[in-house]
Design an enzyme around this catalytic site. Sequence first.
Site, PDB file in Angstrom:
ATOM      1  N   THR A  16       0.825  -1.209   0.000  1.00 34.44           N
ATOM      2  CA  THR A  16       0.000   0.000   0.000  1.00 34.44           C
ATOM      3  C   THR A  16       0.859   1.259   0.000  1.00 34.44           C
ATOM      4  OG1 THR A  16      -1.836  -1.128   1.099  1.00 34.44           O
ATOM      5  CG2 THR A  16      -1.779   1.266   1.264  1.00 34.44           C
ATOM      6  N   LYS A  37      -8.932  -0.767  -5.366  1.00 34.22           N
ATOM      7  CA  LYS A  37      -8.726  -1.902  -4.474  1.00 34.22           C
ATOM      8  C   LYS A  37      -9.889  -2.860  -4.716  1.00 34.22           C
ATOM      9  CE  LYS A  37      -6.676  -3.985  -0.926  1.00 34.22           C
ATOM     10  NZ  LYS A  37      -5.255  -4.383  -0.897  1.00 34.22           N
TER      11      LYS A  37
END
Length: 239
Positions: A16, A37
């Site tokens: 991330t 995502k």
Amino acid sequence: MTVLVITGTGTEVGKTVATAAVAAAAVAAGRSVAVLKPAQTGLLPGERGDADEVARLAGAVTAVELARYPEPLAPATAARRAGLAPVRPEQMAEAAGKLATEHDLVLVEGAGGLLVRFADEGGTLADAARLLGAPVLVVASAGLGTLNTTELTARELRSQRLDLLGVVVGSWPNDPDLASRCNLADLPRVAGAPLLGALPEGSGRLTPAAFRATAASRLAPRLGGTWDARSFTAAAQRP
């Protein structure tokens, strides 16, 4: 490059933060960016997910999440246990394709590793990358064991005839051990692809302003930055 798929060699490798760095460098260069995502696990509604974290760190980024499951499990397992519909590669590709018509760069951040299943009958991030015809960036850990997982991921990408853009070290230790220092030279060899960046340990804890100010200096020009793998690796080898 309009769509970039980002996978890890496993969980907790800094995927991330690496996604946020790529996004921040692109935003600083004047590009419009979206992060997708496909499946967020381990969080309840209202909690901040990975796409939200990318937007927090990188700035003006469109954050999109296709599904959320409360238990911290592989997406297929988490969806089944929650009694919710899984996310399939066709949905990922469709969502990324739509975002690509509205943004200069779309980053698709996977869950865990490349072959993590999103549905019980199959369906992985690799399948979505194939549908999109998008290159894949691999985020790897720095220390002992990373050569094996990185090479396995690279071999799988090639076996599926997917384009491996390169490797980014998701968390470069403040005090790297011998294995980490040696791995800088060995990672591109086992991956058969260039080393494209190294994010310092704790980068995700920086203020957004500090993160954005330094993101480009941690990434190679291929990712919109100024980082040089050769000089970084040479410096790391010095006693």
